[in-house]
Motif scaffolding. Structure first.
Motif, PDB file in Angstrom:
ATOM      1  N   PHE A 297       0.819  -1.213   0.000  1.00 10.68           N
ATOM      2  CA  PHE A 297       0.000   0.000   0.000  1.00 10.68           C
ATOM      3  C   PHE A 297       0.852   1.261   0.000  1.00 10.68           C
ATOM      4  CE2 PHE A 297      -2.711   3.371   1.698  1.00 10.68           C
ATOM      5  CZ  PHE A 297      -3.769   3.278   0.808  1.00 10.68           C
ATOM      6  N   ASP A 298       2.074   1.182   0.484  1.00 11.22           N
ATOM      7  CA  ASP A 298       2.943   2.347   0.400  1.00 11.22           C
ATOM      8  C   ASP A 298       3.072   2.812  -1.048  1.00 11.22           C
ATOM      9  OD1 ASP A 298       3.299   2.295   3.084  1.00 11.22           O
ATOM     10  OD2 ASP A 298       5.368   1.591   3.040  1.00 11.22           O
ATOM     11  N   ALA A 301      -0.360   4.407  -2.226  1.00 14.39           N
ATOM     12  CA  ALA A 301      -0.899   5.515  -1.441  1.00 14.39           C
ATOM     13  C   ALA A 301      -1.196   6.759  -2.268  1.00 14.39           C
ATOM     14  CB  ALA A 301       0.059   5.854  -0.298  1.00 14.39           C
ATOM     15  N   ASN A 302      -0.278   7.197  -3.109  1.00 11.42           N
ATOM     16  CA  ASN A 302      -0.504   8.426  -3.875  1.00 11.42           C
ATOM     17  C   ASN A 302      -1.698   8.292  -4.813  1.00 11.42           C
ATOM     18  OD1 ASN A 302       1.618   9.733  -2.636  1.00 11.42           O
ATOM     19  ND2 ASN A 302       3.091   9.265  -4.258  1.00 11.42           N
ATOM     20  N   ALA A 327      -5.429  -0.687   2.440  1.00 11.65           N
ATOM     21  CA  ALA A 327      -4.566   0.104   3.330  1.00 11.65           C
ATOM     22  C   ALA A 327      -4.464  -0.523   4.715  1.00 11.65           C
ATOM     23  CB  ALA A 327      -5.106   1.526   3.445  1.00 11.65           C
ATOM     24  N   ALA A 339       1.538   5.878   5.106  1.00 20.93           N
ATOM     25  CA  ALA A 339       0.639   5.739   3.958  1.00 20.93           C
ATOM     26  C   ALA A 339      -0.810   5.571   4.432  1.00 20.93           C
ATOM     27  CB  ALA A 339       1.060   4.539   3.113  1.00 20.93           C
ATOM     28  N   GLN A 340      -1.026   4.787   5.468  1.00 20.27           N
ATOM     29  CA  GLN A 340      -2.365   4.629   6.024  1.00 20.27           C
ATOM     30  C   GLN A 340      -2.909   5.967   6.528  1.00 20.27           C
ATOM     31  OE1 GLN A 340      -1.315   1.715   8.990  1.00 20.27           O
ATOM     32  NE2 GLN A 340      -2.299   0.039   7.869  1.00 20.27           N
ATOM     33  N   ARG A 342      -2.035   9.005   5.672  1.00 13.83           N
ATOM     34  CA  ARG A 342      -2.274   9.960   4.581  1.00 13.83           C
ATOM     35  C   ARG A 342      -3.569   9.636   3.844  1.00 13.83           C
ATOM     36  NH1 ARG A 342       2.019   8.917   0.911  1.00 13.83           N
ATOM     37  NH2 ARG A 342       1.242  10.667  -0.344  1.00 13.83           N
ATOM     38  N   TYR A 343      -3.824   8.357   3.635  1.00 17.41           N
ATOM     39  CA  TYR A 343      -5.042   7.995   2.908  1.00 17.41           C
ATOM     40  C   TYR A 343      -6.285   8.267   3.751  1.00 17.41           C
ATOM     41  CZ  TYR A 343      -8.568   5.386   0.345  1.00 17.41           C
ATOM     42  OH  TYR A 343      -9.716   5.046  -0.332  1.00 17.41           O
TER      43      TYR A 343
END
Length: 384
Positions: A297-298, A301-302, A327, A339-340, A342-343
């Motif tokens: 997921f990293d 993420a974007n 995620a 990443a989690q 941010r999402y």
């Protein structure tokens, strides 16, 4: 095997059935397709989708109706007012799509179909009579399926003719349909021939919508439309990258990342006429492919954040919900990575996604042990 009006007049519709009973009303609906009454044509199309193929289920009337329609495709009367030819092509494509759902092989179907249904056909309520007998139920479905399999070559040829002679929209629908027919056992040998024809059509057209449909069709056939990963149209490049045979191709995956990260909100605008292979918005197919192929997921993420900014509440089952599940694979409700965080923050920032009465989203969050509460999630991303 008769097609068109000859099939219409040469069929005993009193011995056939659709989803709602005897198909005695079907001939009038088929004749209405060629008539000038727009309301009757609309009702006829509705009859095809609700009675002749009902939620993907085939009936004894399905194959005869499909043969009639195959012969009507070249009739200019279909173009009175708004042309209904594209929808008729879509209906024909639904026949092999329904065949894909049939679990039994040909030998089993033939064995089931051998059961004598004649004693049931004169019952006042045929469905009540049939559904009390398991052998009758199996025979009813098997006979409908075998009739569609037998008609498949004629239906496929009619769609190929439409691909050659029709307008761009008809050609797009026909390209989808012929590929579906090529999955029927008796027609699989024609896949290589179809690949050549579809690639030639894709190279010849300057219409990116049409080219996208052909590229998607080539991909569904099982071939790799690698050349079109360099197409000038981002829509065509996306469609090429979605080919199943390129699912692990890094160049295709990179293209799909670019589609979401740079254009998540623009994709619908790439098409004046969306390819018929996309029954939902195209972005959903890109999201689903990346989730399937990219487990980190990293890396996702974007792209996920770009989707979160433009998605809507109703898309939870298809894009932002599956991305949330990707995620939080541990489903422990704990933010462990940037990443989690941010999402989830991106979801919080999209006010449209939060509705305490929306059960589908609530269920998704519950599965992950996360609160489906905007303020609670905002606190979670701040304190974790």
């Amino acid at each position: 095997m008769l097609i068109g009006l000859a099939a219409l007049e040469g069929t005993d519709w009193t011995r056939l059935h659709h989803a709602y009973g005897r198909a005695t009303d079907t001939p009038d609906h088929l004749r209405a397709l060629l008539g000038e009454n727009s309301e009757a044509r609309k009702e006829a199309l509705e009859h095809l989708w609700t009675a002749i193929i009902h939620q993907g289920t085939l009936f004894p009337a399905t194959a005869p109706v499909a043969r009639v329609i195959a012969g009507l495709l070249t009739d200019a009367r279909l173009d009175r007012g708004e042309s209904i030819r594209p929808e008729l092509l879509a209906f024909l494509a639904a026949v092999p799509e329904s065949l894909e759902r049939v679990e039994n092989d040909l030998a089993v179907l033939e064995r089931q179909a051998a059961f004598d249904l004649e004693p049931f056909l004169d019952a006042e309520d045929i469905y009540e009579a049939i559904f009390e007998n398991e052998d009758a139920v199996n025979s009813f479905g098997a006979q409908a399926t075998l009739a569609c399999i037998a008609a498949a070559p004629i239906l496929m040829d009619a769609m190929l003719q439409a691909a050659a002679d029709g307008d761009a929209i008809c050609r797009m629908h026909a390209s989808k349909g012929v590929v579906k027919f090529a999955k029927v056992e008796s027609l699989r040998h024609r896949a290589a021939e179809l690949e050549s024809q579809l690639l030639a059509l894709a190279r010849e057209t300057s219409n990116s919508d049409e080219r996208s449909a052909y590229v998607l069709a080539v991909g569904e056939l099982g071939y790799s439309p690698t050349t079109f990963l360099s197409d000038s149209s981002p829509a065509v490049r996306m469609c090429a990258a979605l080919a199943p045979s390129l699912s692990t191709d890094e160049r295709a995956i990179k293209e799909l990342f670019t589609v979401l990260e740079a254009h998540a909100g623009d994709i619908d605008g790439w098409f004046a006429e969306r390819p018929p292979q996309f029954s939902r918005r195209p972005r959903i197919y890109v999201v689903q492919r990346l989730i399937q192929q990219v487990r980190d997921f990293d890396r996702l993420a974007n792209a996920a954040i770009a989707v979160a900014r433009v998605t809507n509440k109703g898309s939870v089952e298809y894009e932002w919900g599956p991305l949330l599940i990707a995620a939080f694979p541990k489903r422990n409700g704990v933010i462990e990575t940037d990443a989690q965080r941010r999402y989830l923050r991106a979801l919080v920032e999209n006010a449209d996604l939060w509705d305490p009465k929306f059960g589908n989203a609530s269920a998704c969050f519950k599965r992950l042990n996360l609160p489906y509460d905007r303020d609670a999630c905002a606190r979670l991303v701040q304190t974790s």
